[in-house]
Write an enzyme that holds these catalytic residues in place. Structure first.
Site, PDB file in Angstrom:
ATOM      1  N   SER A  64       8.805   6.967   5.733  1.00  0.00           N
ATOM      2  CA  SER A  64       9.477   5.663   5.794  1.00  0.00           C
ATOM      3  C   SER A  64      10.973   5.844   6.079  1.00  0.00           C
ATOM      4  O   SER A  64      11.578   6.869   5.724  1.00  0.00           O
ATOM      5  CB  SER A  64       9.325   4.919   4.464  1.00  0.00           C
TER       6      SER A  64
HETATM    7  N1  SAM Z   1       6.199   7.123   1.268  1.00  0.00           N
HETATM    8  C1  SAM Z   1       5.856   8.015   2.340  1.00  0.00           C
HETATM    9  C2  SAM Z   1       6.945   8.998   2.644  1.00  0.00           C
HETATM   10  O1  SAM Z   1       7.988   8.993   1.988  1.00  0.00           O
HETATM   11  O2  SAM Z   1       6.723   9.832   3.525  1.00  0.00           O
HETATM   12  C3  SAM Z   1       5.498   7.265   3.596  1.00  0.00           C
HETATM   13  C4  SAM Z   1       4.203   6.605   3.486  1.00  0.00           C
HETATM   14  S1  SAM Z   1       3.489   6.131   5.040  1.00  0.00           S
HETATM   15  C5  SAM Z   1       4.531   4.831   5.565  1.00  0.00           C
HETATM   16  C6  SAM Z   1       2.024   5.329   4.429  1.00  0.00           C
HETATM   17  C7  SAM Z   1       0.965   6.288   3.909  1.00  0.00           C
HETATM   18  O3  SAM Z   1      -0.063   5.538   3.265  1.00  0.00           O
HETATM   19  C8  SAM Z   1       0.302   7.112   4.979  1.00  0.00           C
HETATM   20  O4  SAM Z   1       0.451   8.480   4.716  1.00  0.00           O
HETATM   21  C9  SAM Z   1      -1.185   6.700   4.905  1.00  0.00           C
HETATM   22  O5  SAM Z   1      -2.082   7.746   5.176  1.00  0.00           O
HETATM   23  C10 SAM Z   1      -1.276   6.239   3.458  1.00  0.00           C
HETATM   24  N2  SAM Z   1      -2.380   5.330   3.137  1.00  0.00           N
HETATM   25  C11 SAM Z   1      -2.888   4.299   3.856  1.00  0.00           C
HETATM   26  N3  SAM Z   1      -3.883   3.707   3.192  1.00  0.00           N
HETATM   27  C12 SAM Z   1      -4.022   4.363   2.013  1.00  0.00           C
HETATM   28  C13 SAM Z   1      -4.903   4.226   0.883  1.00  0.00           C
HETATM   29  N4  SAM Z   1      -5.842   3.293   0.828  1.00  0.00           N
HETATM   30  N5  SAM Z   1      -4.727   5.090  -0.143  1.00  0.00           N
HETATM   31  C14 SAM Z   1      -3.787   6.059  -0.127  1.00  0.00           C
HETATM   32  N6  SAM Z   1      -2.935   6.240   0.926  1.00  0.00           N
HETATM   33  C15 SAM Z   1      -3.055   5.399   1.975  1.00  0.00           C
END
Ligand code: SAM
Length: 216
Positions: A64
């Protein structure tokens, strides 16, 4: 992995930039000032690590934007010792900021490769958290209830399972909307069980998948 004068300088400039953009929570800025964000990107992208941009981390996912991390973390209002569930570990950067703020962190990631990579990196950096591979849209019942839950992917609605896993006075910060854009929502579980909802700025996140997310 080295944190040099150059990277420390770039990080200090990023923190000033976030302050200028309106981030006021000094504890959050201090925590972000401690975490070497370039450790979370490929070594070729050191400069990009300190720009206020989201960045590709592989598997079609992103780390993010620093402003988004600062914004969500400020809304979360983390207290030392809070038990926090983060949904969407991604690179592990946001996880590190929560740990630097003194949280006991549970973080869950849907994508196995990202889960493994983030867990290995944080272990190497000596940031202690609990890493789970699974569907965070259902929360993580074994360690519930939580003081705070943070969702770092865009959701169609606030999953009831997450609200159920909050403590009294607990808070859920979650971007809600369609696949194109979401508004940041902060939901507090009051003593009588009612949910107080506050709506904030607009953002664009990758989609929350899983049982209570988007079926893509
Ligand atoms: N906070 C993270 C960072 O600092 O790098 C960025 C997160 S990224 C924007 C969103 C993440 O949510 C992705 O890695 C994706 O694989 C994960 N994701 C999507 N759906 C999910 C779920 N149901 N459970 C867990 N993770 C999920």
């Amino acid at each position: 992995m080295q944190d040099t004068y150059k990277t420390k300088g770039m990080r200090a400039a990023l923190i000033s930039n976030l302050r200028e953009k309106g981030i006021r929570d000094e504890r959050v800025l201090e925590a972000m000032g401690k975490v070497p964000r370039h450790f979370f990107l490929d070594s070729a992208f050191v400069n990009q690590a300190y720009q206020d941009i989201a960045f590709n981390i592989g598997e079609g996912q992103t780390i993010s934007q620093p402003y988004t991390v600062a914004y969500q973390t400020s809304l979360l209002d983390v207290q030392v010792g809070d038990k926090i569930l983060e949904i969407g570990t991604g690179s592990g950067y946001q996880s590190s900021v929560l740990i630097a703020l003194g949280a006991t962190l549970y973080t869950i990631e849907y994508n196995r490769k990202l889960y493994e990579k983030a867990r290995a990196l944080l272990l190497k950096m000596n940031y202690k958290g609990n890493f789970i591979h699974g569907d965070g849209s259902q929360g993580f019942l074994s360690a519930a209830p939580y003081n705070r839950i943070l969702v770092t992917a865009g959701a169609p609605q606030a999953p009831q399972a997450l609200l159920d896993q909050l403590k009294e006075n607990g808070k859920l910060v979650i971007p809600i909307g369609d696949l194109k854009s979401q508004v940041m929502c902060s939901l507090t579980k009051l003593a009588n069980g009612e949910i107080k909802k506050e709506v904030h700025e607009q953002f664009v996140f990758v989609p929350l998948l899983g049982k209570h997310g988007w079926k893509l």
